[in-house]
Write an enzyme that holds these catalytic residues in place. Structure first.
Site, mmCIF file in Angstrom:
data_model
loop_
_atom_site.group_PDB
_atom_site.id
_atom_site.type_symbol
_atom_site.label_atom_id
_atom_site.label_comp_id
_atom_site.label_asym_id
_atom_site.label_seq_id
_atom_site.Cartn_x
_atom_site.Cartn_y
_atom_site.Cartn_z
ATOM 1 N N ASP A 1 -10.513 -3.207 54.920
ATOM 2 C CA ASP A 1 -10.543 -4.202 55.997
ATOM 3 C C ASP A 1 -9.347 -5.140 55.871
ATOM 4 O O ASP A 1 -9.289 -5.974 54.962
ATOM 5 C CB ASP A 1 -11.859 -4.984 55.920
ATOM 6 N N HIS B 1 1.379 12.292 45.970
ATOM 7 C CA HIS B 1 0.071 12.485 45.322
ATOM 8 C C HIS B 1 0.145 12.399 43.801
ATOM 9 O O HIS B 1 -0.869 12.154 43.141
ATOM 10 C CB HIS B 1 -0.515 13.837 45.742
#
Length: 461
Positions: A381, A165
């Protein structure tokens, strides 16, 4: 059938390192003084579910994504390096080009067998984002990313990811994932070029914090309120248009039109969670809200910046006031905390990090919420269409597990769009939390502003 009750087996290949497809510079890149605070020194899991697409028949998602990943790392080459710690706990990326971990796998399950709704907690998560050894799961001297592509029996697949992170926040990670996705779909280069630019969020010289920053106060845990994650129950709660309209009806008229969904939902969760854990009436409770500084005037964060760009402002109240007052009381505290964040606030945080040795935010009697409803995980996508579910793999993650929830966009089994909130609590408290949420989701009554059955409220009567 709930997805959490599903069981299946996964066959994995050996993890490999995927390096950039072309030579990349060797250099040391400093993280910002927002990136390297203690609260971000952990690995965060993300998971994406994709349906089969007839137009992609014969194409292997693992091969497509692996090749695209190597190309993306040419542009995002710091991800292929390793994190090092220098004097003063300062983190830097050594851009070694070693690569990120990649695993391909097969699962004997179809996507529809996960149930009518996909939401955390997910079954067999440790098999879908596999950690071969703790040595590969740390913050320092380890791969900064792990990606696992698990092919499903139906032709769909699961994309699992684990991120250090300190490298990126949710918008930064989605930017990188979209870069991989665009290259997987045949684009010659990412549409958004990455920008390092971490100096923008470094401390001033000399550091000069200008806010009190109660989120970083040292709060002793004198009553053992920090519960290990293994002792907690994981459950998700759905809030659609009907639920949010009911919650909004509990809010004073003057706040209904000026309060966001995030603010109202956060006030609700803060109050219900406090009732559920039954702290002493005079104990101070903290609600920490992640607030982005992207687009804030005075910072000029460039398009393409993929570092951490948010603050942890905190609302503070005694348990007694939080539970006795109407929901509007908690709401006003949340709104005030959020409104404090501007360019000066985030610079003040960076200054404080340097002065205090990059501390963790206070976790005792605290809870944190992060709004990911606009992060765009589901829109990534790779060629198989948008994700059926995309976002955090579970709630409660963090350097101190169990104190955080995410607001994740979802569609329930009735086709209603809304927000799912994964929550972690000890079992008795979880039951009470669910009861309090159900109470608030009923039509408000004039004399019903809090639960009079709560042990906390009864002890204060």
């Amino acid at each position: 059938m709930a997805s959490s009750s599903v069981r299946f087996s996964v066959q994995r290949r050996q993890a490999v390192l995927v390096a950039p497809a072309e030579a990349t510079p060797y250099e040391l890149k400093r993280l910002s003084d927002i990136d390297d605070q203690e609260a971000l020194r952990f690995q965060i899991p993300v998971i994406q579910f994709y349906r089969a697409d007839p137009s992609m028949e014969g194409r292997d998602p693992a091969k497509v994504i692996r090749e695209a990943l190597a190309k993306a790392l040419v542009f995002y080459y710091p991800f292929a390096g390793r994190m090092r710690e220098q004097a003063g706990r300062k983190l830097v990326v050594e851009c070694t080009g070693e690569g990120v971990l990649f695993i391909e796998a097969d699962a004997d399950i179809r996507l529809d067998q996960f149930g009518d709704k996909l939401e955390p907690p997910f079954p067999c998560l440790e098999e879908l984002i596999f950690v071969e050894s703790e040595a590969s799961a740390g913050v320092l001297n380890c791969p900064l990313l792990l990606i696992q592509v698990t092919r499903l029996a139906c032709g769909g697949f699961i994309f699992g990811l684990r991120l250090n992170h300190t490298m990126s926040d949710a918008p930064g990670l989605v930017q990188f994932m979209n870069a991989v996705a665009e290259l997987a779909r045949g684009l010659p280069a990412p549409s958004v070029r990455p920008v390092w630019g971490r100096k923008i969020l470094e401390a001033r010289n000399p550091p000069r914090p200008s806010f009190a920053h109660r989120e970083y106060e040292e709060v002793p845990d004198t009553k053992g309120t920090v519960v290990p994650l293994d002792d907690m129950v994981h459950r998700s709660f759905f809030f659609g248009p009907r639920e949010m309209a009911t919650l909004r009806s509990h809010v004073p008229p003057q706040l209904r039109k000026t309060s966001s969904t995030f603010e109202i939902l956060t006030a609700c969760i803060w109050k219900c969670r406090t009732l559920a854990i039954s702290p002493d009436p005079e104990e101070e409770l903290r609600m920490i809200c992640i607030v982005s500084v992207r687009g804030k005037s005075g910072l000029q964060l460039p398009d393409g910046y993929y570092g951490n760009a948010f603050a942890f402002p905190v609302a503070v109240s005694t348990a007694d006031k939080l539970c006795r007052n109407p929901l509007g009381y908690a709401l006003e505290l949340v709104k005030k905390a959020k409104a404090a964040v501007d360019h000066e606030y985030i610079r003040s945080v960076a200054d404080l990090m340097v002065l205090l040795g990059r501390p963790h935010f206070a976790v005792v009697r605290a809870y944190l919420v992060s709004d990911l409803t606009r992060a765009g995980f589901v829109d990534v996508d790779f060629g198989w269409g948008k994700a059926v579910y995309g976002g955090p793999a579970k709630g409660g993650v963090g350097a101190i597990p169990g104190v955080a929830s995410f607001y994740i966009p979802t569609t329930n089994d009735k086709g209603e769009k809304g927000i799912v909130v994964p929550v972690c609590l000890p079992a008795p408290a979880m039951n009470k939390f669910a009861t309090e949420i159900d109470c608030l989701l009923k039509e408000p009554a004039a004399n019903q502003e809090y639960s009079t059955t709560s042990p906390l409220v009864m002890s204060a009567l």
